[in-house]
Write a protein that holds these residues in place. Sequence first.
Motif: not given
Lengths: 248, 328
Positions: B248-276
């Motif tokens: 269960p801990n593989s799908f918990w807050i730590v990973d959620l925060i990681f995912l949100l960090t990724v999107l916010i750093v890369g930039g929302l509404a940009s596929n390149r941002g999500a990948v980068f």
Amino acid sequence: MTLLKIHNLKKSFGGVKALNGCNFNIEKNKITALIGPNGCGKSTLFNVINKLEYQESGTITFLNYNISKIRPYLVSELGISRTFQYPTLFENLTIRDHIEMAMFNDDQKFFKSFFIKLFGLKKNNDKKIIEILNLVGLEKPLNTLGSDLSYGQRKLLDLAIAIAHPHKLIMLDEPVAGINPKLRQKIKEILIKLKEMGETIIVIEHDMNFIMDIADHVYVMESGQNLVEGKPKEIQNNKKVLEAYLGE
Amino acid sequence: MGTIQKNNIIETLKDSQKAFWLILFVIDIIFIFLCLQGILNEYFAHVLVVINIYLILSISLNLVMGFTGLLNLSHIALFGVGAYTSALMIMNGYSYLLSLLLAMLLPGVFAVLLMFATRKLKSDYLMLVTFGFSFLLYSIFISWTSLTRGPLGLNNIPKISFFDFTIYSTNQFLVFSTIMAIVSIIIIYNITKSSFGRLLQAVRDDEISLKLLGKNIELIKFKAMFISGLFAGLAGSLFAHYSQYIEPNSFWIVDLIFLLTVLIVGGLASNRGAVFGVIIIMILNESLRLLPIPSEILGPTRQIIYALILILILLYRPKGIFGRIDLK
């Protein structure tokens, strides 16, 4: 021929009766103006017709369909276009995007739209778009973002969207509010031209000179009810209207 | 001067989409080649596999969060649903292809049901309910012990096997996951650039105006959530069969925060941002292993760094690196 019939419409917000049994008949191929002091229920009436708000009682009939309880997108699909007093555009989309979204409804079909993009089958609609923009006199590149337009240009694009959307009735909420006299004149000419083309238009406006120049029929509202109705010249000097506006 | 040059590089990459994707593709192929030739060791192949899985996860979350403007915090739980479904199906003797199909469909259906329940909610309220949904699914993962083995997790999950071919080595999985990631990116890229993708952005910008253009907003949101759920399930399935162990801990807050960090750093509404964003944060993540930090504080150090990155991005580049919409 009557296009839109409104019968005994009532709508309250808490204790405030925004619409208190008003009745209207909107005739085809004419410009009908809706006037009245601030807070008399004009914009609420528009919102209820578009189903952004739902009435408590009364009926709205458009093209013989009872649209009293249907959802907003269905009202639009039946052929009612609308502009807002403060145009709300899609900030990150271009002028081309706005007009295309208004013109076509098959963009909601996921697979169709996906495969058209994947295989590069998209049709070029620029000619039609430019025709509509020329009609309203908006001279900006088609890839200009909504967020890069001035207030006046936003008003014109909002009008262009309403025209581009397949419609039988256009509802304009204060189309010349807050704009300069030159643009006001331009919008007046556009509306007269639209009437000549056979369009049916309802317009809310406070500028009486503007109304007198374009309207075929005028309804005056006060406290959510009809006060008087008639030809612009009859309304202009009506005692009840002067009282409602000036408190004389 | 340095800042101006850096900005120019970013702006140039922002303006030239084709160049970005081409450079990324070439780099990817070079790394895969080096891994397959044994020049780069298995650790690099492992990092690339994890990047591929998170690429699928981030671009699919970006579809609903960035493009459609739905603050959906259930994505990591949907990833979990995909992982558990795929693992349980294959452990019960079903074929991988059938397991994958159900592992994609189930999160998709869950996402639609969640959207149906939250269809009247917006912004912070939607975020809270979707976060609650993550809690709910996490509780199911941890409490339904007869199915999921609870905190013990599922181990010995079989490797991917189809058409008499089994993916045994990390290098083989690298090739398979790269293909899956590329296909996912191509599909989501084309969705976002289609007229349907334009509608998604319009939903984000102004729902009322869109209703008045005759668009069924709820149906558009359902479709977006369904597609996003499908890809979360795909990523989950890859994750389960690659790691061969899920809990269960593989799908918990730590990973959620990681995912949100990724999107916010890369930039929302940009596929390149999500990948980068995935690539940058994963490189940062793995670089930390090289620092002389005791392993017991490595996890918290990562969290601190994510928080610092988020604060810096919010202060100095609220649209992220490639983003088109402001976080506010």
